[in-house]
Design an enzyme around this catalytic site. Structure first.
Site, PDB file in Angstrom:
ATOM      1  N   PRO A   1       4.672   1.825  -0.150  1.00  0.00           N
ATOM      2  CA  PRO A   1       4.485   2.818  -0.855  1.00  0.00           C
ATOM      3  C   PRO A   1       3.327   3.508  -1.156  1.00  0.00           C
ATOM      4  O   PRO A   1       2.119   2.669  -1.301  1.00  0.00           O
ATOM      5  CB  PRO A   1       5.130   2.746  -2.097  1.00  0.00           C
ATOM      6  CG  PRO A   1       5.976   1.448  -1.977  1.00  0.00           C
ATOM      7  CD  PRO A   1       5.375   0.867  -0.945  1.00  0.00           C
ATOM      8  N   ASN A   2       3.011   5.018  -0.882  1.00  0.00           N
ATOM      9  CA  ASN A   2       1.655   5.450  -1.117  1.00  0.00           C
ATOM     10  C   ASN A   2       0.613   5.250  -0.145  1.00  0.00           C
ATOM     11  O   ASN A   2      -0.369   5.958  -0.110  1.00  0.00           O
ATOM     12  CB  ASN A   2       1.178   5.189  -2.518  1.00  0.00           C
ATOM     13  CG  ASN A   2       1.914   5.800  -3.701  1.00  0.00           C
ATOM     14  OD1 ASN A   2       2.380   6.867  -3.612  1.00  0.00           O
ATOM     15  ND2 ASN A   2       2.548   4.814  -4.470  1.00  0.00           N
TER      16      ASN A   2
ATOM     17  N   ARG B   1      -6.338   9.185  -1.023  1.00  0.00           N
ATOM     18  CA  ARG B   1      -5.896   8.440  -2.153  1.00  0.00           C
ATOM     19  C   ARG B   1      -7.022   7.657  -2.660  1.00  0.00           C
ATOM     20  O   ARG B   1      -7.295   6.833  -1.975  1.00  0.00           O
ATOM     21  CB  ARG B   1      -4.755   7.877  -1.895  1.00  0.00           C
ATOM     22  CG  ARG B   1      -4.303   6.784  -2.937  1.00  0.00           C
ATOM     23  CD  ARG B   1      -3.231   5.974  -2.839  1.00  0.00           C
ATOM     24  NE  ARG B   1      -2.810   4.953  -3.867  1.00  0.00           N
ATOM     25  CZ  ARG B   1      -2.419   3.780  -3.713  1.00  0.00           C
ATOM     26  NH1 ARG B   1      -1.991   3.385  -2.742  1.00  0.00           N
ATOM     27  NH2 ARG B   1      -2.092   2.936  -4.961  1.00  0.00           N
TER      28      ARG B   1
ATOM     29  N   TYR C   1      -9.758   2.700  -1.267  1.00  0.00           N
ATOM     30  CA  TYR C   1      -9.227   2.278  -0.110  1.00  0.00           C
ATOM     31  C   TYR C   1      -9.701   3.041   1.046  1.00  0.00           C
ATOM     32  O   TYR C   1      -9.488   2.858   2.335  1.00  0.00           O
ATOM     33  CB  TYR C   1      -7.559   3.054  -0.280  1.00  0.00           C
ATOM     34  CG  TYR C   1      -6.748   2.378  -1.124  1.00  0.00           C
ATOM     35  CD1 TYR C   1      -6.045   1.268  -0.978  1.00  0.00           C
ATOM     36  CD2 TYR C   1      -6.492   3.051  -2.362  1.00  0.00           C
ATOM     37  CE1 TYR C   1      -5.371   0.523  -1.735  1.00  0.00           C
ATOM     38  CE2 TYR C   1      -5.613   2.424  -3.270  1.00  0.00           C
ATOM     39  CZ  TYR C   1      -4.923   1.048  -3.054  1.00  0.00           C
ATOM     40  OH  TYR C   1      -4.297   0.635  -4.024  1.00  0.00           O
TER      41      TYR C   1
ATOM     42  N   ASN D   1       2.036  -4.568   4.636  1.00  0.00           N
ATOM     43  CA  ASN D   1       1.240  -3.946   3.359  1.00  0.00           C
ATOM     44  C   ASN D   1       2.344  -3.395   2.410  1.00  0.00           C
ATOM     45  O   ASN D   1       2.804  -2.113   2.500  1.00  0.00           O
ATOM     46  CB  ASN D   1       0.133  -3.322   3.522  1.00  0.00           C
ATOM     47  CG  ASN D   1      -0.531  -2.906   2.315  1.00  0.00           C
ATOM     48  OD1 ASN D   1      -0.089  -2.997   1.116  1.00  0.00           O
ATOM     49  ND2 ASN D   1      -1.943  -2.332   2.410  1.00  0.00           N
TER      50      ASN D   1
ATOM     51  N   ALA E   1       2.839  -1.429  -4.071  1.00  0.00           N
ATOM     52  CA  ALA E   1       3.409  -2.055  -5.116  1.00  0.00           C
ATOM     53  C   ALA E   1       4.490  -2.903  -5.203  1.00  0.00           C
ATOM     54  O   ALA E   1       4.866  -3.715  -6.128  1.00  0.00           O
ATOM     55  CB  ALA E   1       3.460  -0.774  -5.995  1.00  0.00           C
TER      56      ALA E   1
ATOM     57  N   GLU F   1       1.150 -10.888   5.256  1.00  0.00           N
ATOM     58  CA  GLU F   1       0.873  -9.868   4.058  1.00  0.00           C
ATOM     59  C   GLU F   1      -0.516  -9.628   4.355  1.00  0.00           C
ATOM     60  O   GLU F   1      -1.374 -10.475   4.174  1.00  0.00           O
ATOM     61  CB  GLU F   1       1.214 -10.469   2.846  1.00  0.00           C
ATOM     62  CG  GLU F   1       1.112  -9.547   1.595  1.00  0.00           C
ATOM     63  CD  GLU F   1       1.854 -10.124   0.556  1.00  0.00           C
ATOM     64  OE1 GLU F   1       3.005 -10.391   0.540  1.00  0.00           O
ATOM     65  OE2 GLU F   1       1.070 -10.125  -0.318  1.00  0.00           O
TER      66      GLU F   1
ATOM     67  N   HIS G   1      -3.392  -6.848   2.173  1.00  0.00           N
ATOM     68  CA  HIS G   1      -3.808  -5.807   1.088  1.00  0.00           C
ATOM     69  C   HIS G   1      -5.342  -5.327   1.459  1.00  0.00           C
ATOM     70  O   HIS G   1      -6.165  -5.994   1.369  1.00  0.00           O
ATOM     71  CB  HIS G   1      -3.575  -6.466  -0.364  1.00  0.00           C
ATOM     72  CG  HIS G   1      -2.252  -6.766  -0.528  1.00  0.00           C
ATOM     73  ND1 HIS G   1      -1.287  -6.144  -0.723  1.00  0.00           N
ATOM     74  CD2 HIS G   1      -1.783  -7.919  -0.514  1.00  0.00           C
ATOM     75  CE1 HIS G   1      -0.125  -6.662  -0.923  1.00  0.00           C
ATOM     76  NE2 HIS G   1      -0.387  -7.981  -0.870  1.00  0.00           N
TER      77      HIS G   1
END
Length: 140
Positions: free
Chosen positions: A9-10, A17, A22, A71, A74, A95, A97
Site C-alpha cells: 500500500p501507498n 509521497r 521515501y 515491501n 503498512a 522483506e 523497507h
C-alpha cells in the site's frame, strides 16, 4: 533466474509521497536501474494497495519463482494473512523497507511478516532492493 518485487500500500506514490522519508524517485524509474544492474535476472514488478491481491500474487509465484522481494508497507505490521501466505510457499521471500521502521512510530517496530522471510532489510532507501536482489541471486 526470475524474481518478483511486490510493493504494498501507498508505494505506488514513491517519488511523490513524503520525499523526506521515501525520496524523489518513483519505483518505475528505479526499476530501470535494477534491471540494468542485474541483466541476468528477470525482474518482474507488482504493486497493490489490497491485502488479498498481495496474497494471491504470493501464491501465484510461490512455487515457480526463484525469489520474492516484498515491501508490504503498512501490512508488514498488521497482516497475519500475508505472513501466513509467505509461510505457505516455497519461494524465498526477502522483506525490504525503504525507511528504517525502528526510527518510526512504535507500532512500526513489529514486523508480522518478517518472521517468515529469509531476511529483512530496513532503512537503506531504495538500495535495499539492490541488496535484496544481490542476496537472492547468490541463493540459487
Amino acid at each position: 533466474m526470475k524474481i518478483l518485487i511486490i510493493n504494498g500500500p501507498n508505494l505506488n506514490l514513491l517519488g511523490k509521497r513524503e520525499p523526506e522519508i521515501y525520496g524523489a524517485t518513483s519505483f518505475e524509474e528505479y526499476l530501470i536501474t535494477l534491471r540494468t544492474e542485474f541483466p541476468g535476472i528477470t525482474i518482474e514488478y507488482y504493486q497493490s494497495n489490497v491485502e488479498g491481491e498481495i496474497i494471491n500474487k504470493l501464491q501465484e509465484v510461490g512455487f515457480s519463482y526463484d525469489g520474492v522481494i516484498l515491501n508490504g508497507g503498512a501490512y508488514t505490521h498488521t497482516s497475519v494473512a500475508i505472513s501466513d501466505a509467505i509461510a505457505s510457499i516455497e519461494t524465498p521471500v526477502l522483506e525490504v523497507h525503504i525507511s528504517n521502521i525502528y526510527q518510526r512510530e512504535e507500532y512500526r517496530h513489529t514486523s508480522l511478516t518478517g518472521k517468515n522471510c529469509v531476511g529483512v532489510i530496513t532503512g537503506l532507501g531504495l538500495d535495499g532492493y539492490h541488496l535484496a536482489l544481490l542476496h537472492l541471486s547468490k541463493r540459487s
